[in-house]
Design an enzyme around this catalytic site. Structure first.
Site, mmCIF file in Angstrom:
data_model
loop_
_atom_site.group_PDB
_atom_site.id
_atom_site.type_symbol
_atom_site.label_atom_id
_atom_site.label_comp_id
_atom_site.label_asym_id
_atom_site.label_seq_id
_atom_site.Cartn_x
_atom_site.Cartn_y
_atom_site.Cartn_z
ATOM 1 N N LYS A 16 -8.898 -8.895 29.099
ATOM 2 C CA LYS A 16 -8.757 -10.327 28.797
ATOM 3 C C LYS A 16 -9.179 -10.557 27.352
ATOM 4 O O LYS A 16 -10.226 -10.073 26.929
ATOM 5 C CB LYS A 16 -9.657 -11.140 29.746
ATOM 6 C CG LYS A 16 -9.350 -12.613 29.754
ATOM 7 C CD LYS A 16 -7.996 -12.925 30.388
ATOM 8 C CE LYS A 16 -8.121 -13.501 31.774
ATOM 9 N NZ LYS A 16 -6.816 -13.593 32.459
ATOM 10 N N THR A 61 -7.627 -8.836 35.045
ATOM 11 C CA THR A 61 -8.181 -9.378 33.795
ATOM 12 C C THR A 61 -8.972 -10.650 34.103
ATOM 13 O O THR A 61 -9.943 -10.965 33.421
ATOM 14 C CB THR A 61 -7.080 -9.660 32.749
ATOM 15 O OG1 THR A 61 -6.260 -10.732 33.193
ATOM 16 C CG2 THR A 61 -6.241 -8.435 32.479
ATOM 17 N N ASP A 62 -8.593 -11.345 35.163
ATOM 18 C CA ASP A 62 -9.367 -12.531 35.568
ATOM 19 C C ASP A 62 -10.771 -12.127 36.021
ATOM 20 O O ASP A 62 -11.749 -12.810 35.703
ATOM 21 C CB ASP A 62 -8.629 -13.272 36.690
ATOM 22 C CG ASP A 62 -9.273 -14.621 36.963
ATOM 23 O OD1 ASP A 62 -9.256 -15.474 36.048
ATOM 24 O OD2 ASP A 62 -9.839 -14.807 38.058
ATOM 25 N N PHE A 163 -10.336 -7.128 -15.811
ATOM 26 C CA PHE A 163 -9.432 -6.084 -15.342
ATOM 27 C C PHE A 163 -8.590 -5.668 -16.546
ATOM 28 O O PHE A 163 -7.695 -6.401 -16.975
ATOM 29 C CB PHE A 163 -8.551 -6.612 -14.203
ATOM 30 C CG PHE A 163 -7.663 -5.561 -13.597
ATOM 31 C CD1 PHE A 163 -8.205 -4.429 -13.002
ATOM 32 C CD2 PHE A 163 -6.279 -5.685 -13.621
ATOM 33 C CE1 PHE A 163 -7.400 -3.448 -12.456
ATOM 34 C CE2 PHE A 163 -5.456 -4.713 -13.063
ATOM 35 C CZ PHE A 163 -6.034 -3.594 -12.484
ATOM 36 N N ARG A 180 -12.053 -13.323 -16.067
ATOM 37 C CA ARG A 180 -11.168 -13.972 -15.098
ATOM 38 C C ARG A 180 -11.965 -14.504 -13.924
ATOM 39 O O ARG A 180 -13.143 -14.160 -13.750
ATOM 40 C CB ARG A 180 -10.118 -12.972 -14.594
ATOM 41 C CG ARG A 180 -10.731 -11.811 -13.849
ATOM 42 C CD ARG A 180 -9.695 -10.876 -13.250
ATOM 43 N NE ARG A 180 -10.351 -9.804 -12.504
ATOM 44 C CZ ARG A 180 -9.719 -8.922 -11.747
ATOM 45 N NH1 ARG A 180 -8.403 -8.954 -11.639
ATOM 46 N NH2 ARG A 180 -10.384 -7.998 -11.097
ATOM 47 N N VAL A 228 -11.937 -5.098 -8.794
ATOM 48 C CA VAL A 228 -12.298 -5.320 -7.390
ATOM 49 C C VAL A 228 -12.714 -3.984 -6.775
ATOM 50 O O VAL A 228 -13.690 -3.897 -6.014
ATOM 51 C CB VAL A 228 -11.113 -5.936 -6.614
ATOM 52 C CG1 VAL A 228 -11.463 -6.098 -5.146
ATOM 53 C CG2 VAL A 228 -10.715 -7.281 -7.225
ATOM 54 N N GLN A 229 -11.978 -2.921 -7.151
ATOM 55 C CA GLN A 229 -12.256 -1.597 -6.582
ATOM 56 C C GLN A 229 -13.720 -1.195 -6.807
ATOM 57 O O GLN A 229 -14.408 -0.710 -5.905
ATOM 58 C CB GLN A 229 -11.335 -0.538 -7.236
ATOM 59 C CG GLN A 229 -9.917 -0.522 -6.725
ATOM 60 C CD GLN A 229 -8.973 -1.452 -7.475
ATOM 61 O OE1 GLN A 229 -9.396 -2.455 -8.042
ATOM 62 N NE2 GLN A 229 -7.688 -1.153 -7.454
ATOM 63 N N ASN A 255 -7.666 -9.651 -3.404
ATOM 64 C CA ASN A 255 -7.861 -10.276 -4.707
ATOM 65 C C ASN A 255 -7.078 -11.578 -4.675
ATOM 66 O O ASN A 255 -5.866 -11.586 -4.866
ATOM 67 C CB ASN A 255 -7.350 -9.322 -5.796
ATOM 68 C CG ASN A 255 -7.673 -9.791 -7.192
ATOM 69 O OD1 ASN A 255 -8.387 -10.779 -7.363
ATOM 70 N ND2 ASN A 255 -7.148 -9.102 -8.187
ATOM 71 N N HIS A 257 -5.739 -14.536 -6.084
ATOM 72 C CA HIS A 257 -5.535 -14.865 -7.499
ATOM 73 C C HIS A 257 -5.663 -16.361 -7.776
ATOM 74 O O HIS A 257 -5.291 -17.194 -6.950
ATOM 75 C CB HIS A 257 -4.148 -14.390 -7.949
ATOM 76 C CG HIS A 257 -3.897 -12.948 -7.657
ATOM 77 N ND1 HIS A 257 -4.639 -11.937 -8.232
ATOM 78 C CD2 HIS A 257 -3.019 -12.333 -6.835
ATOM 79 C CE1 HIS A 257 -4.201 -10.765 -7.777
ATOM 80 N NE2 HIS A 257 -3.226 -10.979 -6.924
HETATM 81 O O1 LIG Z 1 -9.410 -5.694 -9.777
HETATM 82 C C1 LIG Z 1 -8.180 -5.541 -9.747
HETATM 83 N N1 LIG Z 1 -7.658 -4.403 -9.243
HETATM 84 C C2 LIG Z 1 -6.313 -4.157 -9.197
HETATM 85 O O2 LIG Z 1 -5.863 -3.073 -8.737
HETATM 86 C C3 LIG Z 1 -5.464 -5.160 -9.706
HETATM 87 N N2 LIG Z 1 -4.110 -5.264 -9.811
HETATM 88 C C4 LIG Z 1 -3.851 -6.480 -10.365
HETATM 89 O O3 LIG Z 1 -2.700 -6.928 -10.615
HETATM 90 N N3 LIG Z 1 -5.003 -7.145 -10.613
HETATM 91 C C5 LIG Z 1 -6.029 -6.346 -10.217
HETATM 92 N N4 LIG Z 1 -7.370 -6.513 -10.225
#
Ligand SMILES: O=c1[nH]c(=O)c2[nH]c(=O)[nH]c2[nH]1
Length: 300
Positions: A16, A61-62, A163, A180, A228-229, A255, A257
């Site tokens: 459930k 499931t009940d 970036f 950014r 971001v990575q 990310n 935007h």
């Molecule tokens: O931090 C980022 N990683 C990416 O891989 C990526 N690719 C992108 O267009 N912007 C960003 N920013």
């Protein structure tokens, strides 16, 4: 039509989904609430229900739904991780033909209403900073595998994010961005290698703090992010160092935007762009994901 011998059921479970349960615990005038949404899924030793429509082993499931309420009444709910283990253990021990139980629980974000700095004894406000969840998977005669996580934690910072230096070829139009907006909706899930003596709430809060620390940095100063990575990796490493019982953590950081609004066509208005007005875009979003686990030497 193929015969049964020409095919096989490679995997199956049933249960459930979205069992909603609100638990009130009363300590005199001070009341506590926990609201859960539970998914149960059981795998049975035989597939005769699928193959022949023979329901004799099927725990409806009940009935699985009813079990959630009954076990909450009988055992209380300490944490979602503990309650999920109680449910999994119940299904495996009460019905010997259940070979696997998979329990997913999400917790609604109720917080006490604060008035004049004082916490209310019985009134709550939904504070959806994020959703806490857990998964418990247990096989017959096996130990429960406990994971915890959070999702839907939307965070944003207005600077200390860049970036630059990414592949510059005929497909690229994005300029280097030295400063950014960084906005993401965090999704994290981690596995515990052991649950002995584990304080589930403290561990969960420690991971949440690790993510926020590496995203935001110190309050008056921030922390620079080159991508971001990299921020994702720092947050994962911090989580593993704060909670020794975590063996691996998956982090997904979209990310989200926010594009600078282009004022260049509004010269008659004499507007000069000073990096204030943006257009947030839900879609598409980048999607950055990694799983970080301990090397053998650093395991508990
Ligand atoms: O931090 C980022 N990683 C990416 O891989 C990526 N690719 C992108 O267009 N912007 C960003 N920013």
């Amino acid at each position: 039509m193929l015969s049964d011998h020409e095919v096989q059921i490679a995997d199956s479970d049933y249960g459930k989904n979205y069992v909603k349960l609100l638990k009130v615990r009363r300590e005199g005038r001070v009341h506590h609430v926990q609201e859960l949404e539970i998914n149960t899924a059981l795998t049975l030793s035989s597939k005769k229900d699928y193959l022949r429509g023979d329901n004799t082993d099927v725990i409806a499931t009940d009935s699985q739904k009813n079990t959630c309420y009954i076990l909450a009444k009988q055992n209380g709910i300490d944490t979602i991780e503990v309650f999920a283990q109680i449910l999994a253990n119940h299904f495996l021990t009460k019905y010997p033909w259940v070979v696997k139980a998979n329990i997913h629980i999400e917790q609604a974000p109720w917080k006490r209403i604060q008035q004049g700095g004082r916490e209310h004894v019985h009134a709550f406000i939904s504070s959806p900073e994020c959703i806490r969840f857990c998964d418990v998977i247990q096989e017959k005669h096996g130990v429960p595998k406990v994971s915890a996580g959070l999702k839907g934690m939307k965070i944003l910072k207005t600077t200390a994010s860049s970036f630059v230096n990414f592949v510059d070829d005929e497909y690229r139009i994005l300029p280097d961005m030295n400063d950014r907006i960084f906005c993401t909706v965090v999704q994290a899930k981690w596995d515990y290698s052991t649950t002995e003596g584990l304080a589930y709430c403290n561990s969960w809060s420690a991971v949440k703090s690790a993510i926020l620390d590496k995203f935001a940095g110190p309050p008056d100063q921030g922390l620079f992010s080159p991508s971001v990575q990299h921020t994702l990796y720092l947050a994962q490493k911090q989580a593993l160092s704060k909670v020794p019982q975590i063996s691996r953590i998956e982090l997904v950081l979209p990310n989200v935007h926010a594009y600078k609004f282009d004022f260049s066509k509004f010269t008659k208005l004499g507007i000069t762009d000073n990096n204030e007005i943006f257009q947030p875009a839900d879609k598409p979003s980048g999607n950055i994901r990694a799983v970080l686990e301990r090397n053998v030497k650093s395991r508990l």
